[in-house]
Structure formats: structure tokens, C-alpha cells
Design a protein around this motif. Sequence first.
Motif: not given
Length: 248
Positions: A191-198, A219-223, A239-243
Motif C-alpha cells: 500500500g503506497t499511500s501514507s493514509a493506507a490501512i493494512p 506506507n500507512g498503518m500495518r503490513g 511485514a512492515s507498517g509505516k506508523t
Amino acid sequence: LYVNGTNILNEADNTVACGEGTAVYDKATNTLTLTNATIEGDFDGSAAIYSHGDVTIRLVGTNTITSGYFGVIAPNNGVLTIGGSGTLIIASDNDCLRATDIVIGIVGEDDAPVIKATARQDNTGLYVVKTLTIQNDADVTVNSNWTAICSEKGIQIVDSSVYATANGDGVNTIASYGDISVRNSVVEVKGTSSAAIPALYAYGNININNQTTLTAESNGMRGIFTDSSMTVNDSTVTASGKTYEGMI
């Protein structure tokens, strides 16, 4: 069964010209064969290929669909099955592939299809009312400004490769409201958006096994997020989540 705006059942030899290629329907096997077909149009209120019920599409060579509405749909409890050794490159303003059930790759065949789907605007690449099955060495790439792949009942990926990217805000990349099962496959979800969800979401269980390699990045929440249980066996998951967390 409409192909390129024409009911192929009414055409001579059940054949419709599609650019320099053809679409040919075999009533005995309920199979539509696309051979180097090019289908392009608005298809307002319909689709480049519309089946009232079940249909099997076999791909020969490189086939391209560009639709201002749906790409390929099979509503009314339709099962859309895609096989053959060819490639389908599809871009649509609405869902690229939509059916009650979708099966990509036919067990027992030596050949495997390649699907490259791009959902333009805010729509889904692959939308399935019940279950999505990708199998038999199929190669599927989906890009969307909304959820790339969505199934209301479950997703199964076996012996295949799936690459899914979602660019929209507030959406999952792959979402299942049933289970997700991945076996002996390569799956990359982003998910490329900074507002993406898992990026990878299941309301049901997530089961990853048999030497699968799965990467999920938001790039938003969780992987990866599941409301139920997750099992990983004899496989590698990154798995990686940005925030937030990588997996929950």
C-alpha cells in the motif's frame, strides 16, 4: 455472452474480430478463446466481456482489454475461469475482473496464464463476491487506486505468483472477509499511500505454508492484520507498517 459489444452467440462461427485477433466461443465446452485480441471501448453500463453466467476464458498470445467501464464480468452466480498459456493485459475505469467466483489457472494443465490488471480511478482490480482461487503457476499482477484484490468469502493462492499494489487512501491492498490461504507461492503486497490501512487484511484466518515467500508493506498503518488467527509454517513472511505494527 457479449464480447467487444457484440453477442458472440449470434455471430457466424461464434467468432468476433478483436483488432487483429479474435474471440471464438465453443458452446460445447463453454469456452471463450482469446487469440491476440485487442478490445477497446467505453462499454458504458457493461463490460468489454460480459457473461450472464459461468464462462472459461483461454488465453493465446497477448491479449489487451481497455475499458471505460468494467473489464471482464460474470455476475448472476457466474464462475469466471481463466486458463491457457497467454497473457491478458487489462485496464478499466471500473473493476478489471468481477464475478461471483474467480479461478485463475486450471489444475492439470501444463500452461499457466499471465494476468496484468490496472484498475483506473477508484475501483478494484479483482473483485469476487465469493471466493478467489489463483493456482497452477499463474502469474497475477494487480495495480489499483483502490483495493487491488477483494474477496467477500476467501482467497486461496497455490503454486503461483501474485503482486498487488494499492495507491489509494484508507484502503487495503488485498482484503478478504473470509480466510486467506497461501501455499508454495510468492506474494508481494504493498500500500503506497501514507493514509493506507493494512496491506494484507483478513477477517478470517491467514494461513501461509509450504515454502511461501510473502511480503506485505503499508506506507500507512500495518503490513498484515487479521481479526482471527495467523499461522506461518515452512515459509518466510516480511511485514512492515509505516506508523503501526508489522503484523497484528
